[in-house]
Scaffold this active site. Structure first.
Site, PDB file in Angstrom:
ATOM      1  N   GLY A  24     -26.419  24.594 -49.090  1.00 32.51           N
ATOM      2  CA  GLY A  24     -25.743  23.653 -49.974  1.00 32.51           C
ATOM      3  C   GLY A  24     -24.787  22.787 -49.180  1.00 32.51           C
ATOM      4  O   GLY A  24     -24.307  23.190 -48.124  1.00 32.51           O
ATOM      5  N   GLN A  64     -18.027  17.107 -47.360  1.00 34.78           N
ATOM      6  CA  GLN A  64     -18.183  17.804 -46.076  1.00 34.78           C
ATOM      7  C   GLN A  64     -18.684  16.879 -44.970  1.00 34.78           C
ATOM      8  O   GLN A  64     -18.561  17.198 -43.790  1.00 34.78           O
ATOM      9  CB  GLN A  64     -19.113  19.013 -46.225  1.00 34.78           C
ATOM     10  CG  GLN A  64     -18.488  20.125 -47.066  1.00 34.78           C
ATOM     11  CD  GLN A  64     -19.413  21.308 -47.173  1.00 34.78           C
ATOM     12  OE1 GLN A  64     -20.307  21.325 -48.003  1.00 34.78           O
ATOM     13  NE2 GLN A  64     -19.228  22.301 -46.323  1.00 34.78           N
ATOM     14  N   CYS A 113     -19.412  29.111 -45.093  1.00 39.25           N
ATOM     15  CA  CYS A 113     -19.277  27.690 -45.390  1.00 39.25           C
ATOM     16  C   CYS A 113     -19.487  26.901 -44.105  1.00 39.25           C
ATOM     17  O   CYS A 113     -18.956  27.269 -43.060  1.00 39.25           O
ATOM     18  CB  CYS A 113     -17.884  27.415 -45.952  1.00 39.25           C
ATOM     19  SG  CYS A 113     -17.608  25.685 -46.358  1.00 39.25           S
ATOM     20  N   LEU A 114     -20.259  25.829 -44.204  1.00 37.70           N
ATOM     21  CA  LEU A 114     -20.518  25.001 -43.011  1.00 37.70           C
ATOM     22  C   LEU A 114     -19.230  24.384 -42.474  1.00 37.70           C
ATOM     23  O   LEU A 114     -19.168  24.024 -41.302  1.00 37.70           O
ATOM     24  CB  LEU A 114     -21.529  23.898 -43.338  1.00 37.70           C
ATOM     25  CG  LEU A 114     -22.936  24.396 -43.708  1.00 37.70           C
ATOM     26  CD1 LEU A 114     -23.802  23.245 -44.190  1.00 37.70           C
ATOM     27  CD2 LEU A 114     -23.592  25.107 -42.528  1.00 37.70           C
ATOM     28  N   HIS A 135     -19.582  27.390 -55.457  1.00 46.48           N
ATOM     29  CA  HIS A 135     -18.994  27.134 -54.139  1.00 46.48           C
ATOM     30  C   HIS A 135     -18.951  25.617 -53.874  1.00 46.48           C
ATOM     31  O   HIS A 135     -17.934  25.084 -53.437  1.00 46.48           O
ATOM     32  CB  HIS A 135     -19.840  27.854 -53.083  1.00 46.48           C
ATOM     33  CG  HIS A 135     -19.456  27.611 -51.658  1.00 46.48           C
ATOM     34  ND1 HIS A 135     -19.027  28.628 -50.818  1.00 46.48           N
ATOM     35  CD2 HIS A 135     -19.445  26.484 -50.902  1.00 46.48           C
ATOM     36  CE1 HIS A 135     -18.764  28.111 -49.617  1.00 46.48           C
ATOM     37  NE2 HIS A 135     -19.011  26.816 -49.639  1.00 46.48           N
ATOM     38  N   GLU A 136     -20.048  24.930 -54.170  1.00 49.11           N
ATOM     39  CA  GLU A 136     -20.118  23.487 -53.890  1.00 49.11           C
ATOM     40  C   GLU A 136     -19.252  22.688 -54.858  1.00 49.11           C
ATOM     41  O   GLU A 136     -18.608  21.710 -54.460  1.00 49.11           O
ATOM     42  CB  GLU A 136     -21.567  22.991 -53.945  1.00 49.11           C
ATOM     43  CG  GLU A 136     -22.522  23.652 -52.960  1.00 49.11           C
ATOM     44  CD  GLU A 136     -22.051  23.640 -51.519  1.00 49.11           C
ATOM     45  OE1 GLU A 136     -21.274  22.741 -51.137  1.00 49.11           O
ATOM     46  OE2 GLU A 136     -22.436  24.557 -50.772  1.00 49.11           O
ATOM     47  N   HIS A 166     -15.837  22.570 -53.714  1.00 46.37           N
ATOM     48  CA  HIS A 166     -15.605  21.550 -52.668  1.00 46.37           C
ATOM     49  C   HIS A 166     -15.207  20.202 -53.290  1.00 46.37           C
ATOM     50  O   HIS A 166     -14.387  19.473 -52.735  1.00 46.37           O
ATOM     51  CB  HIS A 166     -16.871  21.321 -51.832  1.00 46.37           C
ATOM     52  CG  HIS A 166     -17.036  22.263 -50.673  1.00 46.37           C
ATOM     53  ND1 HIS A 166     -16.130  22.356 -49.640  1.00 46.37           N
ATOM     54  CD2 HIS A 166     -18.033  23.133 -50.360  1.00 46.37           C
ATOM     55  CE1 HIS A 166     -16.554  23.249 -48.752  1.00 46.37           C
ATOM     56  NE2 HIS A 166     -17.706  23.744 -49.169  1.00 46.37           N
TER      57      HIS A 166
HETATM   58 NI    NI Z   1     -18.782  25.270 -48.239  1.00 50.57          NI
END
Ligand code: NI
Length: 186
Positions: free
Chosen positions: A46, A51, A94-95, A136-137, A140
């Site tokens: 995701g 991000q 998380c990226l 989670h997204e 963000h």
């Molecule tokens: Ni994340």
């Protein structure tokens, strides 16, 4: 289509509240293409637009298993309209916080309203990994990171580590090795 740089904590932009997408045009479609390219390359399941530095309420997701056919999904202006009382625990990553994983409790199921890439209103009830990933997204989009759901002690420790790494390297993550990220959610 381009692979874009993913912002890493303590980058302040990750704390911005993203704005509603007003127009679904060629520019937005190009951004979606970049997000998929960046997400698959990472690899992650995701990605939120912020991000890659774009403060828009826009998410790309693909929770298909790695040996299964791709299932790319786009969520524009997603909104959680219902969440179950029942919770589930999943080890998240998380990226934007590379190589750090921690268990997070969230509602097990959620119902999400959103626009698809054609601007059509959609509704989806999700559970399992899709539910976790969506929450989670969507976090963000509100400047919230999964480490906000863990203890302050653990959060302070991870922030300290990444701040130190950013000072040393000028912004890159602390663990620039070749370790395969196993469950980066996004
Ligand atoms: Ni994340």
């Amino acid at each position: 289509m381009a692979i874009r740089d993913i912002l890493i904590i303590p980058e302040k932009k990750l704390r911005l509240k993203s704005e509603l997408v007003k127009t679904i045009d060629a520019r937005l479609r190009a951004l979606v293409d970049d997000m998929f390219a960046t997400m698959y390359e990472a690899p992650g399941i995701g990605l939120a637009a912020i991000q890659i530095g774009e403060p828009l309420r826009l998410i790309t997701l693909d929770v298909a298993g790695k040996d299964d056919p791709k299932e790319p999904r786009v969520f524009i202006n997603p909104e959680i309209v219902w969440a179950s009382d029942e919770t589930s625990t999943y080890e998240e990553g998380c990226l934007s916080i590379p190589e750090y994983y921690e268990e997070v409790d969230r509602p097990a199921s959620v119902k999400v309203k959103f626009l698809d890439i054609d601007g059509k209103e959609q509704e989806l009830t999700a559970d399992g990994l899709l539910s976790t990933c969506l929450q989670h997204e969507i976090d963000h989009l509100n400047g919230v990171l999964f480490i906000d759901h863990i203890s302050k002690l653990k959060r302070d420790m991870v922030m300290k580590k990444f701040k130190k790494a950013a000072r040393k390297s000028g912004g890159d993550g602390p663990l620039a090795d070749d370790k395969e990220p196993s469950h980066h959610i996004g």
